[in-house]
Write a protein that holds these residues in place. Structure first.
Motif, PDB file in Angstrom:
ATOM      1  N   LEU A 339       0.844  -1.205   0.000  1.00 40.66           N
ATOM      2  CA  LEU A 339       0.000   0.000   0.000  1.00 40.66           C
ATOM      3  C   LEU A 339       0.879   1.256   0.000  1.00 40.66           C
ATOM      4  CD1 LEU A 339      -2.792   1.394   0.217  1.00 40.66           C
ATOM      5  CD2 LEU A 339      -2.626   1.157   2.714  1.00 40.66           C
ATOM      6  N   LYS A 341       3.754   1.617  -1.372  1.00 41.22           N
ATOM      7  CA  LYS A 341       4.257   1.844  -2.739  1.00 41.22           C
ATOM      8  C   LYS A 341       3.176   2.498  -3.604  1.00 41.22           C
ATOM      9  CE  LYS A 341       7.502  -2.002  -2.353  1.00 41.22           C
ATOM     10  NZ  LYS A 341       7.608  -3.461  -2.564  1.00 41.22           N
ATOM     11  N   THR A 342       1.950   2.020  -3.457  1.00 44.31           N
ATOM     12  CA  THR A 342       0.845   2.637  -4.198  1.00 44.31           C
ATOM     13  C   THR A 342       0.716   4.108  -3.810  1.00 44.31           C
ATOM     14  OG1 THR A 342      -0.298   0.512  -4.094  1.00 44.31           O
ATOM     15  CG2 THR A 342      -1.632   2.425  -4.737  1.00 44.31           C
ATOM     16  N   CYS A 343       0.820   4.356  -2.509  1.00 51.95           N
ATOM     17  CA  CYS A 343       0.679   5.729  -2.007  1.00 51.95           C
ATOM     18  C   CYS A 343       1.772   6.645  -2.570  1.00 51.95           C
ATOM     19  CB  CYS A 343       0.717   5.745  -0.486  1.00 51.95           C
ATOM     20  SG  CYS A 343      -0.865   5.294   0.225  1.00 51.95           S
ATOM     21  N   GLY A 345       3.048   6.483  -5.370  1.00 52.99           N
ATOM     22  CA  GLY A 345       2.539   6.836  -6.702  1.00 52.99           C
ATOM     23  C   GLY A 345       1.528   7.972  -6.640  1.00 52.99           C
ATOM     24  N   HIS A 346       0.814   8.064  -5.516  1.00 50.80           N
ATOM     25  CA  HIS A 346      -0.156   9.156  -5.291  1.00 50.80           C
ATOM     26  C   HIS A 346       0.486  10.337  -4.555  1.00 50.80           C
ATOM     27  CE1 HIS A 346      -4.090   7.126  -6.313  1.00 50.80           C
ATOM     28  NE2 HIS A 346      -3.301   6.054  -6.230  1.00 50.80           N
ATOM     29  N   ARG A 384      -5.625  11.788  -1.039  1.00 50.90           N
ATOM     30  CA  ARG A 384      -4.795  10.891  -1.863  1.00 50.90           C
ATOM     31  C   ARG A 384      -4.698   9.501  -1.237  1.00 50.90           C
ATOM     32  NH1 ARG A 384       0.467  14.853  -2.857  1.00 50.90           N
ATOM     33  NH2 ARG A 384      -0.595  16.423  -4.129  1.00 50.90           N
ATOM     34  N   LEU A 385      -4.522   9.491   0.076  1.00 57.62           N
ATOM     35  CA  LEU A 385      -4.389   8.222   0.791  1.00 57.62           C
ATOM     36  C   LEU A 385      -5.679   7.416   0.693  1.00 57.62           C
ATOM     37  CD1 LEU A 385      -2.784   6.392   2.689  1.00 57.62           C
ATOM     38  CD2 LEU A 385      -3.261   7.967   4.556  1.00 57.62           C
ATOM     39  N   ASP A 387      -7.857   7.563  -1.674  1.00 57.05           N
ATOM     40  CA  ASP A 387      -7.921   7.025  -3.040  1.00 57.05           C
ATOM     41  C   ASP A 387      -7.044   5.780  -3.179  1.00 57.05           C
ATOM     42  OD1 ASP A 387      -9.601   9.103  -3.681  1.00 57.05           O
ATOM     43  OD2 ASP A 387      -8.054  10.329  -4.674  1.00 57.05           O
ATOM     44  N   ALA A 388      -5.851   5.850  -2.593  1.00 53.95           N
ATOM     45  CA  ALA A 388      -4.925   4.710  -2.693  1.00 53.95           C
ATOM     46  C   ALA A 388      -5.488   3.487  -1.972  1.00 53.95           C
ATOM     47  CB  ALA A 388      -3.559   5.093  -2.129  1.00 53.95           C
ATOM     48  N   GLU A 391      -8.248   2.042  -4.057  1.00 57.59           N
ATOM     49  CA  GLU A 391      -7.653   1.354  -5.208  1.00 57.59           C
ATOM     50  C   GLU A 391      -7.149  -0.032  -4.789  1.00 57.59           C
ATOM     51  OE1 GLU A 391      -4.949   4.017  -7.360  1.00 57.59           O
ATOM     52  OE2 GLU A 391      -3.688   2.262  -7.760  1.00 57.59           O
ATOM     53  N   THR A 392      -6.462  -0.063  -3.636  1.00 57.35           N
ATOM     54  CA  THR A 392      -5.882  -1.323  -3.162  1.00 57.35           C
ATOM     55  C   THR A 392      -6.976  -2.316  -2.776  1.00 57.35           C
ATOM     56  OG1 THR A 392      -3.959  -0.144  -2.350  1.00 57.35           O
ATOM     57  CG2 THR A 392      -4.334  -2.342  -1.463  1.00 57.35           C
TER      58      THR A 392
END
Lengths: 405, 405
Positions: A339, A341-343, A345-346, A384-385, A387-388, A391-392
């Motif tokens: 998560l 790593k995804t964040c 990206g955001h 943003r978090l 959204d991440a 998404e996850t």
């Protein structure tokens, strides 16, 4: 050449938390990762004036070698502060250290033989875990709820581990969970320690930064047999760069701590001890602390509102009454390192839960810091978090969440 | 409550050296005991100006948490200094510590398992011995002569102790003997370490304070396999109260030292690191060091002349070319702890030899410091000391001395 390290040294050179903080430090990223106080609140001008006075009045003494246990004026001022917070002590119970991190290190070195047990909250301060491991401790984690460490579980852990040396606890606005132990449990913890004849290391870096609810007396207040070692620091109430903390301990321990401290670094920075003592003589540090409280109260409120708005249903989070941190639990078997790593990206960051656990990690957990970002950054970052997380969960965990909700 | 200490903690609370320094600190006593630099030489005004600049330009950064390995500007300035002193390194080899004492502590923690051997000069810095003991080291002392550690004895010690982790050496104006190791022996020491695949910890707090003779390259200069860890400090060239030292090490070691340093105290005082970097940017520290050299040269000369005049025949003493210390050897089986008591009656003090020895103590030895007393105090104090020695030899040791002479 081939280096032959001692058993205290981690086999791997990897520093996952360091790597996280490095990524989180990129200027594009809104970071809720570090535990940094708000630098705009540092009393730069007042500290400059204090420093000038020290150079003018006591320059030569402040620059010379000094006592291992610390500057007498500073120890006196700390004694008075401790007394006001319900801790019955005098100056002979107080030792200055190079920040609470050193207090933890000296205490572990002092008491832990390889194989000895140290009982901690689960999760807990990750750099305390590193210290305990470095001295070969067997670390036992005790589950918490919103009222702090669960006392029945603590009782059991003590019974199961007769070689326990001490309980390590952060009773106020715990790192990483933000939770606070109730007065009742603090008293029970002392009773359990008395019965088992073990010590308590009470780490209280955040206690003064309470912005909601009523003050609770420290564990040390309930200490009937002088077995609680209380630690605090100027890092969160003044400035962490100064690396100044203190310990309140049984007088009988002072000679050994003094010798240990001499071996570690002779004494803590004497100039800085003089400066902080002068700052406290010339300023009401409680005034300064109340400014910190007001700002952190507001930031926590903004973060809480943003979380409520942006996080998907089913995500749990703590409601701290002070300190710097909120603990988040995302349902399902989420790997929060992924998560993270995804964040990134955001362009938003946090610290994943894993390094805070002494043993089995609770998946889906992470820590948010609200002290170091502006209200606007908090609003944008939490969006943003959210959204991440969506998404996850949406990608990998939809089925599980549905099952659980 | 009953405290159960770890095996690292000395059984006794006694601190004989601390007690000696306490007695020596009495205002009536002329003290050659401590290792204190001359406070009248501290550049108080220049440091104040540097501090003001830091508060004005970088206050918030200097007061915030920072990197474990230290301030980049300070590390750069140290790199340049090291290069000028013949050490081939760049900034990635440099780590800032909370004084050399911490460098010694971190290195012992990093490499010494209980039972591992550490080889030291005999006698050596007593607080290094304390650190090595605290990690369970088997300490082996190697005899010295006026040219430093005897290489044949070192060779033998390495052969006898295959579990040796490192050699600890103070090559310049050694503490406590004031002796300097020759260039030839430095090179031999590296060859011995290469052959045995062991490390060298080169502790060089005094090297810059040379007031006679020619500079000798550091042991690290001869290091062909990057196995020497070089330590130095601002304590003797600027001010010990600041608690700032540095290490030059193999780059491969930096990640592990960084983690170890985080566990010990997160980082060294960031404000003070900024101040010293600013001081070095605005001032020529070598100018300042040459002032220290001039004063210490003069004090050493005065002490030497007073010794020649006042000490009875048969007393031996070292002739340091720099640093802070002279080592005295009184003939016969004199207990210098008893001599110390006699001296206190004469209002003069030193440190008896005993605590500097890892094992068998050479009787009749003690350490004199010449940096911290004025020339007049040195003249008066050495006269008193000479009288006390004569009294002691006269009363208890006349026969023996006669036999030996």
């Amino acid at each position: 050449m081939s280096f032959q390290f001692s058993n205290r040294v981690p086999k791997s050179d990897s520093d996952p938390v360091g790597d996280i903080l490095k990524v989180a430090g990129s200027p594009d990223i809104i970071s809720f990762a570090g535990g940094l106080p708000a630098p705009e609140l540092f009393p730069v001008e007042a500290l400059k004036q204090a420093a000038d006075k020290v150079f003018d009045k006591n320059g030569r003494s402040a620059l010379q070698y000094a006592s291992a246990i610390g500057n007498p004026d500073l120890r006196n001022q700390i004694t008075q502060r401790m007394n006001r917070q319900g801790i019955n002590c005098d100056v002979d119970n107080i030792m200055i250290t190079t920040g609470s991190q050193q207090s933890i290190d000296l205490t572990a070195k002092m008491f832990v033989n390889p194989g000895d047990t140290v009982i901690v909250e689960k999760p807990t301060y990750l750099c305390a875990l590193d210290v305990f491991k470095s001295y070969g401790a067997h670390i036992v984690g005790v589950e918490m709820d919103d009222d702090g460490m669960k006392m029945a579980d603590l009782q059991q852990a003590v019974a199961d581990n007769p070689n326990t040396k001490f309980i390590y606890t952060i009773p106020n606005f715990q790192n990483p969970t933000g939770r606070t132990m109730t007065a009742e449990r603090r008293q029970q913890m002392v009773e359990i320690a008395n019965k088992a004849d073990i010590m308590i290391m009470e780490d209280d870096p955040y206690g003064a930064i309470r912005f909601a609810g009523d003050d609770i007396e420290p564990v040390k207040y309930y200490d009937t047999e002088d077995r609680v070692i209380y630690l605090s620091t100027f890092s969160k109430i003044l400035a962490p760069g100064l690396r100044l903390g203190w310990m309140v301990m049984n007088k009988d321990l002072m000679p050994k701590y003094s010798l240990m401290k001499q071996s570690a670094d002779v004494h803590s920075d004497n100039l800085t001890q003089y400066i902080v003592a002068q700052f406290m003589a010339d300023n009401d540090i409680d005034d300064h602390i109340s400014k910190i409280r007001n700002v952190y109260r507001q930031r926590e409120k903004v973060m809480m509102a943003a979380i409520e708005k942006s996080f998907p249903a089913g995500v749990h989070y703590s409601h701290p009454q002070g300190g710097l941190f909120i603990w988040v639990e995302v349902p399902g078997d989420i790997d929060t390192i992924e998560l993270f790593k995804t964040c990134v990206g955001h362009n938003v960051a946090f610290v994943p839960g894993e390094p805070f656990y002494p043993d089995k990690v609770t998946p889906g957990t992470f820590r948010l810091n609200f002290s170091n970002m502006s209200e606007d950054q908090i609003k944008v970052g939490i969006k943003r978090l959210g959204d991440a997380i969506k998404e996850t969960i949406g990608v990998g965990q939809r089925a599980k969440v549905t099952e659980q909700s």
